[in-house]
Motif scaffolding. Structure first.
Motif, PDB file in Angstrom:
ATOM      1  N   UNK A  74       0.766  -1.360   0.016  1.00  9.95           N
ATOM      2  CA  UNK A  74      -0.043   0.101   0.179  1.00  9.95           C
ATOM      3  C   UNK A  74       0.789   1.247   0.002  1.00  9.95           C
ATOM      4  N   UNK A  75       1.949   1.046   0.796  1.00  9.59           N
ATOM      5  CA  UNK A  75       2.817   2.342   0.684  1.00  9.59           C
ATOM      6  C   UNK A  75       3.562   2.806  -0.635  1.00  9.59           C
ATOM      7  N   UNK A  76       3.611   1.698  -1.493  1.00 11.37           N
ATOM      8  CA  UNK A  76       4.274   1.930  -2.850  1.00 11.37           C
ATOM      9  C   UNK A  76       3.142   2.068  -3.974  1.00 11.37           C
ATOM     10  N   UNK A  77       2.034   2.279  -3.679  1.00 12.31           N
ATOM     11  CA  UNK A  77       1.065   2.183  -4.803  1.00 12.31           C
ATOM     12  C   UNK A  77       1.235   3.728  -5.351  1.00 12.31           C
ATOM     13  N   UNK A  78       0.729   3.793  -6.682  1.00  9.05           N
ATOM     14  CA  UNK A  78       0.963   4.860  -7.457  1.00  9.05           C
ATOM     15  C   UNK A  78      -0.114   6.000  -7.091  1.00  9.05           C
ATOM     16  N   UNK A  79      -1.073   5.721  -6.165  1.00 10.83           N
ATOM     17  CA  UNK A  79      -2.161   6.717  -5.763  1.00 10.83           C
ATOM     18  C   UNK A  79      -2.417   6.445  -4.414  1.00 10.83           C
ATOM     19  N   UNK A  80      -1.402   6.930  -3.610  1.00 12.85           N
ATOM     20  CA  UNK A  80      -1.669   6.824  -2.185  1.00 12.85           C
ATOM     21  C   UNK A  80      -2.889   7.401  -1.632  1.00 12.85           C
ATOM     22  N   UNK A  81      -3.601   8.416  -2.414  1.00 11.95           N
ATOM     23  CA  UNK A  81      -4.480   9.208  -1.957  1.00 11.95           C
ATOM     24  C   UNK A  81      -5.991   8.728  -2.302  1.00 11.95           C
ATOM     25  N   UNK A  82      -6.050   7.820  -3.162  1.00 13.57           N
ATOM     26  CA  UNK A  82      -7.280   6.819  -3.653  1.00 13.57           C
ATOM     27  C   UNK A  82      -7.529   5.664  -2.867  1.00 13.57           C
ATOM     28  N   UNK A  83      -8.460   5.638  -2.018  1.00 13.67           N
ATOM     29  CA  UNK A  83      -8.744   4.647  -1.319  1.00 13.67           C
ATOM     30  C   UNK A  83      -9.067   3.195  -2.046  1.00 13.67           C
ATOM     31  N   UNK A  84      -9.828   3.394  -3.194  1.00  9.96           N
ATOM     32  CA  UNK A  84     -10.027   2.370  -4.005  1.00  9.96           C
ATOM     33  C   UNK A  84      -8.470   1.733  -4.392  1.00  9.96           C
ATOM     34  N   UNK A  85      -7.654   2.561  -4.629  1.00 12.03           N
ATOM     35  CA  UNK A  85      -6.271   1.965  -5.131  1.00 12.03           C
ATOM     36  C   UNK A  85      -5.641   1.348  -4.129  1.00 12.03           C
ATOM     37  N   UNK A  86      -5.722   1.798  -2.941  1.00 16.18           N
ATOM     38  CA  UNK A  86      -5.392   1.220  -1.793  1.00 16.18           C
ATOM     39  C   UNK A  86      -5.942   0.036  -1.588  1.00 16.18           C
ATOM     40  N   UNK A  87      -6.991  -0.031  -1.489  1.00 14.11           N
ATOM     41  CA  UNK A  87      -7.982  -1.379  -1.443  1.00 14.11           C
ATOM     42  C   UNK A  87      -7.330  -2.238  -2.586  1.00 14.11           C
ATOM     43  N   UNK A  88      -7.172  -2.053  -3.672  1.00 12.01           N
ATOM     44  CA  UNK A  88      -6.779  -2.893  -4.818  1.00 12.01           C
ATOM     45  C   UNK A  88      -5.282  -3.285  -4.251  1.00 12.01           C
ATOM     46  N   UNK A  89      -4.296  -2.600  -3.771  1.00 13.92           N
ATOM     47  CA  UNK A  89      -3.221  -2.858  -3.356  1.00 13.92           C
ATOM     48  C   UNK A  89      -3.169  -3.819  -2.312  1.00 13.92           C
ATOM     49  N   UNK A  90      -3.930  -3.603  -1.234  1.00 10.99           N
ATOM     50  CA  UNK A  90      -4.326  -4.642   0.021  1.00 10.99           C
ATOM     51  C   UNK A  90      -4.773  -6.005  -0.571  1.00 10.99           C
ATOM     52  N   UNK A  91      -5.586  -5.940  -1.749  1.00  4.23           N
ATOM     53  CA  UNK A  91      -6.075  -7.154  -2.306  1.00  4.23           C
ATOM     54  C   UNK A  91      -5.279  -7.982  -2.908  1.00  4.23           C
TER      55      UNK A  91
END
Length: 205
Positions: A74-91
């Motif tokens: 999650x810390x390295x996702x390209x869109x850290x401010x987007x909760x859906x992208x964070x959710x995708x990274x967690x998944x």
């Protein structure tokens, strides 16, 4: 517990972690763990009264590693401010853990360990689930959200639980080879995106 006892206890857990990661959950007999740790066959019983307690201690290491992986991803996702992208990274971290730590993944969710709840094993997943539910809440409120039918009425914890169950099913069926065969896929990403769309609705463009 003395420092020596604490060290030996940790060594037994280390040996179990190594075994489950290299040979699978079926290799985790007390005798084999003791042999791997370089102690007598009876030594594990002095630190873990039951086999289930030792297996639970090993599984707790798995939950800790999963949490670490999720945080790093999650810390390295390209869109850290987007909760859906964070959710995708967690998944993705969850699905990747299942793929690369197959033996540990199976051990962590063994029904006999979870039912016995040795060392509070069931509760070890709660912080990660709380993060999942928080991300679901924020993703549903995000301007890009286009909620799936019925999800606005369902509490975030219910949606998060359904998504978790979906991800776990994808992970397990992928490992068994059923999903790649049935869906004609060689990449798990489309299934992840379909799960997110099903529980959160498609992203509004």
């Amino acid at each position: 517990m003395s420092e020596q006892d604490t060290g030996l206890r940790a060594r037994l857990i280390d040996a179990g972690v190594e075994l489950v990661n290299t040979e699978g959950a079926q290799a985790l007999s007390l005798r084999e763990i003791a042999r791997q740790a370089g102690v007598s066959h009876g030594a594990p019983r002095r630190y873990f009264p039951t086999h289930l307690e030792l297996l639970s201690a090993i599984a707790r290491r798995g939950f800790a590693e999963l949490a670490d992986r999720a945080g790093q991803t999650m810390a390295t996702t390209t869109a850290p401010g987007d909760p859906r992208e964070q959710l995708a990274a967690l998944s993705r971290a969850y699905l990747d853990f299942a793929r690369t730590r197959r033996g540990m993944f199976e051990l962590m969710f063994r029904h006999d360990l979870l039912e016995s709840n040795q060392l509070g094993l069931r509760e070890t997943s709660l912080p990660l689930f709380a993060l999942l539910a928080d991300l679901v809440t924020r993703a549903r409120r995000h301007p890009s959200a286009d909620s799936a039918p019925g999800t606005d009425q369902a509490p975030p914890a219910v949606v998060a639980a359904a998504l978790w169950a979906n991800l776990h099913g994808i992970a397990q069926l992928w490992l068994w080879g059923s999903l790649p065969l049935a869906a004609g896929l060689d990449d798990i990403e489309p299934l992840l995106q379909a799960a997110l769309d099903a529980h959160l609705g498609p992203v509004r463009r």
